[in-house]
Design a protein around this motif. Structure first.
Motif, PDB file in Angstrom:
ATOM      1  N   ILE A  84     -25.526  53.559 -37.240  1.00  0.00           N
ATOM      2  CA  ILE A  84     -25.946  52.161 -37.186  1.00  0.00           C
ATOM      3  C   ILE A  84     -25.333  51.424 -35.995  1.00  0.00           C
ATOM      4  CG2 ILE A  84     -25.945  49.966 -38.449  1.00  0.00           C
ATOM      5  CD1 ILE A  84     -25.545  51.671 -41.038  1.00  0.00           C
ATOM      6  N   ILE A  85     -26.161  50.688 -35.286  1.00  0.00           N
ATOM      7  CA  ILE A  85     -25.684  49.688 -34.334  1.00  0.00           C
ATOM      8  C   ILE A  85     -26.060  48.342 -34.954  1.00  0.00           C
ATOM      9  CG2 ILE A  85     -25.866  48.707 -32.012  1.00  0.00           C
ATOM     10  CD1 ILE A  85     -26.549  51.505 -30.977  1.00  0.00           C
ATOM     11  N   PRO A  86     -25.101  47.676 -35.608  1.00  0.00           N
ATOM     12  CA  PRO A  86     -25.436  46.476 -36.376  1.00  0.00           C
ATOM     13  C   PRO A  86     -25.778  45.245 -35.535  1.00  0.00           C
ATOM     14  CG  PRO A  86     -23.098  46.941 -36.553  1.00  0.00           C
ATOM     15  CD  PRO A  86     -23.714  48.072 -35.781  1.00  0.00           C
ATOM     16  N   VAL A  87     -25.220  45.148 -34.327  1.00  0.00           N
ATOM     17  CA  VAL A  87     -25.522  44.026 -33.441  1.00  0.00           C
ATOM     18  C   VAL A  87     -25.767  44.603 -32.047  1.00  0.00           C
ATOM     19  CG1 VAL A  87     -24.751  41.814 -32.495  1.00  0.00           C
ATOM     20  CG2 VAL A  87     -24.068  42.472 -34.807  1.00  0.00           C
ATOM     21  N   ALA A  88     -27.032  44.884 -31.752  1.00  0.00           N
ATOM     22  CA  ALA A  88     -27.377  45.524 -30.485  1.00  0.00           C
ATOM     23  C   ALA A  88     -27.351  44.547 -29.313  1.00  0.00           C
ATOM     24  CB  ALA A  88     -28.751  46.185 -30.583  1.00  0.00           C
ATOM     25  N   ASN A  89     -27.447  43.266 -29.589  1.00  0.00           N
ATOM     26  CA  ASN A  89     -27.444  42.245 -28.542  1.00  0.00           C
ATOM     27  C   ASN A  89     -26.393  41.186 -28.888  1.00  0.00           C
ATOM     28  OD1 ASN A  89     -27.980  40.226 -26.666  1.00  0.00           O
ATOM     29  ND2 ASN A  89     -30.098  39.896 -27.309  1.00  0.00           N
ATOM     30  N   PRO A  90     -25.107  41.509 -28.710  1.00  0.00           N
ATOM     31  CA  PRO A  90     -24.064  40.574 -29.128  1.00  0.00           C
ATOM     32  C   PRO A  90     -24.049  39.255 -28.353  1.00  0.00           C
ATOM     33  CG  PRO A  90     -23.098  42.458 -27.998  1.00  0.00           C
ATOM     34  CD  PRO A  90     -24.554  42.754 -28.191  1.00  0.00           C
ATOM     35  N   TYR A  91     -24.460  39.259 -27.088  1.00  0.00           N
ATOM     36  CA  TYR A  91     -24.522  38.006 -26.328  1.00  0.00           C
ATOM     37  C   TYR A  91     -25.541  37.064 -26.968  1.00  0.00           C
ATOM     38  CZ  TYR A  91     -25.264  34.664 -22.573  1.00  0.00           C
ATOM     39  OH  TYR A  91     -25.388  33.502 -21.852  1.00  0.00           O
ATOM     40  N   GLY A  92     -26.720  37.585 -27.252  1.00  0.00           N
ATOM     41  CA  GLY A  92     -27.752  36.776 -27.899  1.00  0.00           C
ATOM     42  C   GLY A  92     -27.336  36.342 -29.292  1.00  0.00           C
ATOM     43  N   PHE A  93     -26.688  37.240 -30.023  1.00  0.00           N
ATOM     44  CA  PHE A  93     -26.208  36.938 -31.371  1.00  0.00           C
ATOM     45  C   PHE A  93     -25.194  35.792 -31.326  1.00  0.00           C
ATOM     46  CE2 PHE A  93     -23.223  37.565 -34.868  1.00  0.00           C
ATOM     47  CZ  PHE A  93     -24.065  37.787 -35.957  1.00  0.00           C
ATOM     48  N   ASN A  95     -24.674  33.563 -29.009  1.00  0.00           N
ATOM     49  CA  ASN A  95     -25.193  32.331 -28.435  1.00  0.00           C
ATOM     50  C   ASN A  95     -26.472  31.827 -29.100  1.00  0.00           C
ATOM     51  OD1 ASN A  95     -23.348  31.731 -26.036  1.00  0.00           O
ATOM     52  ND2 ASN A  95     -23.784  33.910 -25.802  1.00  0.00           N
ATOM     53  N   GLY A  96     -26.937  32.537 -30.126  1.00  0.00           N
ATOM     54  CA  GLY A  96     -28.125  32.109 -30.865  1.00  0.00           C
ATOM     55  C   GLY A  96     -29.394  32.102 -30.041  1.00  0.00           C
ATOM     56  N   ILE A  97     -29.501  33.069 -29.105  1.00  0.00           N
ATOM     57  CA  ILE A  97     -30.703  33.146 -28.272  1.00  0.00           C
ATOM     58  C   ILE A  97     -31.388  34.496 -28.439  1.00  0.00           C
ATOM     59  CG2 ILE A  97     -29.848  31.455 -26.597  1.00  0.00           C
ATOM     60  CD1 ILE A  97     -29.199  33.820 -24.722  1.00  0.00           C
ATOM     61  N   TYR A  98     -32.641  34.534 -28.066  1.00  0.00           N
ATOM     62  CA  TYR A  98     -33.498  35.697 -28.268  1.00  0.00           C
ATOM     63  C   TYR A  98     -33.129  36.864 -27.358  1.00  0.00           C
ATOM     64  CZ  TYR A  98     -38.105  37.589 -29.600  1.00  0.00           C
ATOM     65  OH  TYR A  98     -39.120  38.326 -30.121  1.00  0.00           O
ATOM     66  N   LYS A  99     -32.847  36.560 -26.080  1.00  0.00           N
ATOM     67  CA  LYS A  99     -32.666  37.588 -25.060  1.00  0.00           C
ATOM     68  C   LYS A  99     -31.184  37.831 -24.771  1.00  0.00           C
ATOM     69  CE  LYS A  99     -35.469  35.186 -22.373  1.00  0.00           C
ATOM     70  NZ  LYS A  99     -36.281  34.810 -21.219  1.00  0.00           N
ATOM     71  N   ASN A 100     -30.916  38.808 -23.896  1.00  0.00           N
ATOM     72  CA  ASN A 100     -29.523  39.105 -23.529  1.00  0.00           C
ATOM     73  C   ASN A 100     -29.067  38.186 -22.393  1.00  0.00           C
ATOM     74  OD1 ASN A 100     -30.577  40.214 -21.154  1.00  0.00           O
ATOM     75  ND2 ASN A 100     -29.623  42.209 -21.437  1.00  0.00           N
ATOM     76  N   ALA A 101     -27.888  38.434 -21.873  1.00  0.00           N
ATOM     77  CA  ALA A 101     -27.311  37.577 -20.824  1.00  0.00           C
ATOM     78  C   ALA A 101     -28.133  37.591 -19.542  1.00  0.00           C
ATOM     79  CB  ALA A 101     -25.876  38.024 -20.525  1.00  0.00           C
ATOM     80  N   ASN A 102     -28.903  38.650 -19.321  1.00  0.00           N
ATOM     81  CA  ASN A 102     -29.741  38.746 -18.123  1.00  0.00           C
ATOM     82  C   ASN A 102     -31.141  38.175 -18.335  1.00  0.00           C
ATOM     83  OD1 ASN A 102     -27.641  40.015 -16.781  1.00  0.00           O
ATOM     84  ND2 ASN A 102     -28.335  42.055 -17.373  1.00  0.00           N
ATOM     85  N   GLY A 103     -31.376  37.593 -19.510  1.00  0.00           N
ATOM     86  CA  GLY A 103     -32.693  37.026 -19.801  1.00  0.00           C
ATOM     87  C   GLY A 103     -33.732  38.062 -20.168  1.00  0.00           C
ATOM     88  N   VAL A 104     -33.276  39.250 -20.598  1.00  0.00           N
ATOM     89  CA  VAL A 104     -34.191  40.356 -20.916  1.00  0.00           C
ATOM     90  C   VAL A 104     -34.358  40.481 -22.432  1.00  0.00           C
ATOM     91  CG1 VAL A 104     -34.518  42.868 -20.776  1.00  0.00           C
ATOM     92  CG2 VAL A 104     -33.615  41.606 -18.813  1.00  0.00           C
ATOM     93  N   ASN A 105     -35.613  40.621 -22.858  1.00  0.00           N
ATOM     94  CA  ASN A 105     -35.928  40.930 -24.251  1.00  0.00           C
ATOM     95  C   ASN A 105     -35.659  42.425 -24.426  1.00  0.00           C
ATOM     96  OD1 ASN A 105     -37.232  41.749 -26.626  1.00  0.00           O
ATOM     97  ND2 ASN A 105     -38.910  40.292 -26.366  1.00  0.00           N
ATOM     98  N   ILE A 106     -34.577  42.761 -25.088  1.00  0.00           N
ATOM     99  CA  ILE A 106     -34.159  44.164 -25.219  1.00  0.00           C
ATOM    100  C   ILE A 106     -35.255  45.010 -25.858  1.00  0.00           C
ATOM    101  CG2 ILE A 106     -32.437  45.719 -26.251  1.00  0.00           C
ATOM    102  CD1 ILE A 106     -31.480  43.908 -23.922  1.00  0.00           C
ATOM    103  N   ASN A 107     -35.987  44.453 -26.783  1.00  0.00           N
ATOM    104  CA  ASN A 107     -37.053  45.193 -27.459  1.00  0.00           C
ATOM    105  C   ASN A 107     -38.171  45.588 -26.492  1.00  0.00           C
ATOM    106  OD1 ASN A 107     -37.749  46.233 -30.036  1.00  0.00           O
ATOM    107  ND2 ASN A 107     -39.335  44.689 -30.243  1.00  0.00           N
TER     108      ASN A 107
END
Length: 167
Positions: A84-93, A95-107
């Motif tokens: 399990i990777i419980p939080v794959a996007n910790p920056y977004g998690f 900061n309460g935002i959809y994308k990562n720090a680079n503005g990329v939708n990881i999905n």
């Protein structure tokens, strides 16, 4: 022990660590099996979908501490390996935002079905400049590649954050 936590490395921002949790049935007594199936799980690829991360953490808590309360949990704990990777996007998690720090939708950053990037970097559909360019994507891909024999891979999403706010 049953639970092993591994540090995979930092996310794309360099500020947050991404962890992998392995839950593996014991190798003693009646649990000795040659072919224990694996279920691979990731959550919170979209950071603001924090409810997905909390759901996965509740599963981990139940499998570790409440498995004797339910025959289903007991069966899963003793007969299935979870990666399990419980939080794959910790920056977004965080900061309460959809994308990562680079503005990329990881999905949208994985090589399978990588978008033609008709989206601009300001859109939620933006998948980055190249497939697998983001650290978050690379850690999830590595988990999948290391478990190609897994029974299934679950990518958990939610339409609300943990407080019930719609994404």
């Amino acid at each position: 022990g049953y639970l092993t936590m591994t540090t995979l490395g930092n996310d794309s921002s360099g500020s947050y660590v991404i962890y992998r949790i392995d839950l593996s049935p014991g190798t003693d007594r009646s649990y000795q099996k040659k072919n224990i199936p694996t279920i691979a799980i990731s959550a919170s690829l979209h950071g603001q979908e924090s409810a997905s991360a909390y759901a996965v953490l509740c599963l981990i808590e139940d499998l570790c501490g409440h498995y004797l309360d339910s025959p289903y949990l007991n069966y899963l704990r003793n007969n299935v390996r979870f990666v399990i990777i419980p939080v794959a996007n910790p920056y977004g998690f965080e900061n309460g935002i959809y994308k990562n720090a680079n503005g990329v939708n990881i999905n949208r950053n994985f090589s399978y079905g990588f978008a033609d990037n008709s989206y601009s970097s300001s859109d939620n559909g933006y998948g980055g400049t190249t497939a697998n360019s983001e650290a978050e994507t690379q850690y999830v891909k590595q988990m999948i590649d290391e478990n190609l024999d897994a029974l299934c891979y679950l990518d958990i999403h939610s339409n609300n954050d943990a407080y019930g706010n719609a994404s």
